[in-house]
Design a protein around this motif. Structure first.
Motif, PDB file in Angstrom:
ATOM      1  N   MET A   1       0.833  -1.206   0.000  1.00 33.13           N
ATOM      2  CA  MET A   1       0.000   0.000   0.000  1.00 33.13           C
ATOM      3  C   MET A   1       0.866   1.254   0.000  1.00 33.13           C
ATOM      4  SD  MET A   1      -3.309   0.580   2.442  1.00 33.13           S
ATOM      5  CE  MET A   1      -2.673   1.880   3.469  1.00 33.13           C
ATOM      6  N   LYS A   2       0.347   2.279  -0.680  1.00 36.21           N
ATOM      7  CA  LYS A   2       1.105   3.520  -0.777  1.00 36.21           C
ATOM      8  C   LYS A   2       1.239   4.177   0.605  1.00 36.21           C
ATOM      9  CE  LYS A   2       0.771   7.690  -3.411  1.00 36.21           C
ATOM     10  NZ  LYS A   2      -0.171   8.466  -4.195  1.00 36.21           N
ATOM     11  N   GLN A   3       2.450   4.598   0.937  1.00 39.86           N
ATOM     12  CA  GLN A   3       2.693   5.279   2.211  1.00 39.86           C
ATOM     13  C   GLN A   3       2.317   6.747   2.096  1.00 39.86           C
ATOM     14  OE1 GLN A   3       4.101   4.635   5.398  1.00 39.86           O
ATOM     15  NE2 GLN A   3       3.429   2.572   4.890  1.00 39.86           N
ATOM     16  N   LYS A   4       1.369   7.222   2.927  1.00 34.38           N
ATOM     17  CA  LYS A   4       1.041   8.636   2.881  1.00 34.38           C
ATOM     18  C   LYS A   4       1.880   9.395   3.888  1.00 34.38           C
ATOM     19  CE  LYS A   4      -3.578   8.454   1.029  1.00 34.38           C
ATOM     20  NZ  LYS A   4      -4.987   8.677   1.236  1.00 34.38           N
ATOM     21  N   ARG A   5       2.239  10.604   3.525  1.00 31.01           N
ATOM     22  CA  ARG A   5       2.988  11.442   4.451  1.00 31.01           C
ATOM     23  C   ARG A   5       2.090  11.865   5.624  1.00 31.01           C
ATOM     24  NH1 ARG A   5       5.583  17.220   2.739  1.00 31.01           N
ATOM     25  NH2 ARG A   5       5.921  18.000   4.859  1.00 31.01           N
ATOM     26  N   GLN A   6       2.677  11.937   6.803  1.00 30.92           N
ATOM     27  CA  GLN A   6       1.916  12.317   7.996  1.00 30.92           C
ATOM     28  C   GLN A   6       2.116  13.795   8.324  1.00 30.92           C
ATOM     29  OE1 GLN A   6       0.027  10.080  10.020  1.00 30.92           O
ATOM     30  NE2 GLN A   6       0.257   8.764   8.223  1.00 30.92           N
ATOM     31  N   ALA A   7       1.486  14.676   7.575  1.00 28.24           N
ATOM     32  CA  ALA A   7       1.624  16.108   7.887  1.00 28.24           C
ATOM     33  C   ALA A   7       0.620  16.473   8.976  1.00 28.24           C
ATOM     34  CB  ALA A   7       1.363  16.941   6.639  1.00 28.24           C
ATOM     35  N   PRO A   8       1.032  17.284   9.981  1.00 31.91           N
ATOM     36  CA  PRO A   8       0.115  17.593  11.092  1.00 31.91           C
ATOM     37  C   PRO A   8      -1.120  18.371  10.647  1.00 31.91           C
ATOM     38  CG  PRO A   8       2.134  18.928  11.251  1.00 31.91           C
ATOM     39  CD  PRO A   8       2.363  17.921  10.169  1.00 31.91           C
ATOM     40  N   ILE A   9      -1.049  18.987   9.508  1.00 33.22           N
ATOM     41  CA  ILE A   9      -2.170  19.816   9.066  1.00 33.22           C
ATOM     42  C   ILE A   9      -3.198  19.002   8.269  1.00 33.22           C
ATOM     43  CG2 ILE A   9      -1.371  20.626   6.788  1.00 33.22           C
ATOM     44  CD1 ILE A   9      -1.933  23.529   7.962  1.00 33.22           C
ATOM     45  N   GLU A  10      -2.825  17.818   7.879  1.00 31.50           N
ATOM     46  CA  GLU A  10      -3.755  16.973   7.117  1.00 31.50           C
ATOM     47  C   GLU A  10      -4.877  16.491   8.037  1.00 31.50           C
ATOM     48  OE1 GLU A  10      -5.355  16.328   4.526  1.00 31.50           O
ATOM     49  OE2 GLU A  10      -3.782  15.431   3.291  1.00 31.50           O
TER      50      GLU A  10
END
Ligand SMILES: *Cc1c(COP(=O)(O)O)cnc(C)c1O
Length: 490
Positions: A1-10
């Motif tokens: 599965m594609k790894q999504k970035r963990q941005a605090p604003i998401e």
């Protein structure tokens, strides 16, 4: 599965959905009960500051749910509601609910409507909106233009196009320097303050403004205008534009646009119409004549955030030959790879802004939701309510009805049995106190106008929620508060 970035604003989908639904529930509740809350709590800036605290910038974040809930409370508890049926102040309309949803959608997609390539469908919608607005007010659909933040910016845009079109020499390169002849422009004394800002900010200086007096009907005096133009030509100045107002801010009077247009043609001047408030009334057939001559305008400012009930902000400028906008505003830096065909519009070339939000969407949605007929109906009703306001004031022994034009009524409170001496000064003080009391009381919101040295209460109805009953009850509130103040002051 594609790894999504963990941005605090998401915000993840499920949370977004929950918070979004909840917010929409609260907005729906707010809008459906807006008539049962005060128009304003009249809180001072010190009081308001208490709710915000004086802490510095937070270093850590908050839970999104808590934050949204707190913020919704803050706004719903401490705002002035211009969507309240009894808000008739200044020229600020109730906001069309579809525009609220439109702004949400526009922000979510977030097109940059500066360039076609960055906003394909949004640019298309803005082009269509501009054409529809031209059609709405009854000028040729060949007018072009763009959406801006409001009336000031729309008027500035027309002003700058006029300055480029009518100045001698290459103004882009030379600016105002070395002009043989100083420019002159003409407008009535009732013109909105934008004209001074424009003359000042765009390098002409306010002395280029020739303020023309008004006649008995409060329209620009055309004999005086013609004389001023001739005088200036004889004295070596270069007249370049005349501003006609279509709905002045104090009383709603529309200048004789036909007469101004004829003079502009005769002397080869740019004819600009400031229709920020009033020009949408041209959609009402009974009022068409009032606006006769608009098709002669080189540029027209109108404000969807006034009489088209768009949420703030939305202004629009229409220019008869849109090439003047490109001549004025276009530049082509090497870092813009914007290919063009005949149909391409890059809106950054049409006005002052570069990156641009999608203001057109809320306007376009409302035009499609109710159509021309829906608008004609609402605008006519606003005018009829304003006429009713005047009529009721006129019939009341303690009120003096002063003016009524388009949807603006002015009136003042005159206590029964007032003596002759000191009357005018006292009435001015009394009515000013009355405006202040009413504005902070929360039952209704009116603003003021000074007409022939009389301090007046002024109601402007660009509000699709105001009803006959509101108008009738407002008359009662004005008289009740007027009596009370007169007891205190008299
Ligand atoms: C409201 C108004 C303006 C200014 O418009 P903003 O949207 O407040 O910038 C200018 N001219 C007239 C006639 C207006 O009614």
């Amino acid at each position: 599965m594609k790894q999504k970035r963990q941005a605090p604003i998401e915000i993840r989908k499920e949370e977004f959905r929950q918070a979004g639904y909840h917010l929409i529930d609260r907005i729906a509740e707010f809008l459906s009960t807006i008539d049962s809350v005060p128009v304003t709590r009249g809180e001072s800036s010190t009081e308001v500051q208490k709710f915000l605290g004086d802490g510095g910038l937070p270093s850590e974040g908050l839970s999104m749910e808590t934050l949204m809930e707190q913020t919704t409370d803050l706004l719903l508890d401490h705002s002035l509601f211009n969507g309240h049926p009894r808000f008739l102040g200044y020229i600020t309309s109730s906001a069309a609910p579809i525009g609220v949803l439109g702004d949400l959608l526009a922000a979510a997609v977030n097109p940059n409507v500066g360039a076609q390539i960055l906003s394909p469908i949004a640019t298309g919608i803005e082009k269509q909106t501009v054409k529809w607005l031209a059609e709405f007010i009854g000028v040729s659909m060949d007018y072009g233009g763009l959406l801006v933040s409001g009336g000031n910016m729309a008027n500035f845009t027309g002003f700058l196009a006029a300055r480029t079109a009518k100045s001698s020499g290459n103004i882009k390169e030379e600016g105002m320097a070395g002009k043989e002849k100083e420019l002159r422009l003409y407008c009535s004394k009732t013109t909105h303050t934008w004209i001074e800002k424009a003359a000042n900010l765009f390098g002409l200086g306010t002395r280029v403004i020739r303020w023309i007096g008004t006649d008995d009907s409060n329209q620009m005096n055309l004999a005086e205008l013609a004389q001023a133009i001739r005088e200036d030509i004889n004295n070596g100045y270069q007249p370049f534009m005349v501003v006609g107002t279509a709905g002045d801010v104090s009383t709603g009077v529309v200048d004789d646009l036909q007469g101004i247009g004829d003079l502009c043609r005769q002397y080869n001047l740019w004819f600009h119409i400031d229709g920020a408030y009033g020009i949408p009334a041209a959609v009402v057939p009974e009022f068409r004549d009032v606006f006769a001559g608009i098709e002669m305008a080189d540029s027209i400012a109108l404000d969807p955030h006034k009489w088209l009930y768009s949420p703030l902000e939305a202004g629009c400028v229409l220019v008869k030959d849109p090439q003047h906008l490109i001549n004025t505003f276009s530049s082509k830096p090497a870092y813009y790879n914007f290919t063009q065909d005949e149909q391409t519009v890059n809106f950054y070339e049409f006005g002052l802004q570069n990156s641009r939000g999608f203001r057109a969407l809320k306007v376009w949605l409302a035009l499609r939701q109710v159509g021309r007929d829906g608008y004609e109906h609402m605008i006519r009703e606003d005018i009829e309510l304003s006429q009713l306001f005047y009529k009721l004031a006129d019939a009341h022994p303690e009120l003096e009805a002063i003016t009524q034009n388009l949807s603006i009524t002015t009136l003042r409170y005159v206590p029964a049995g007032l003596g002759r001496e000191e009357k005018d000064d006292y009435l001015n003080q009394l009515n000013q106190a009355l405006v202040n009391t009413l504005q902070s009381g929360g039952e209704l919101f009116l603003s003021n106008a000074i007409i022939s040295d009389k301090y007046c209460l002024r109601g402007c109805i660009v509000n699709f929620r105001t009803s006959r009953q509101d108008i009738e009850e407002m008359i009662g509130i004005i008289v009740r508060e007027g009596r009370r103040l007169h007891q205190e002051m008299g």
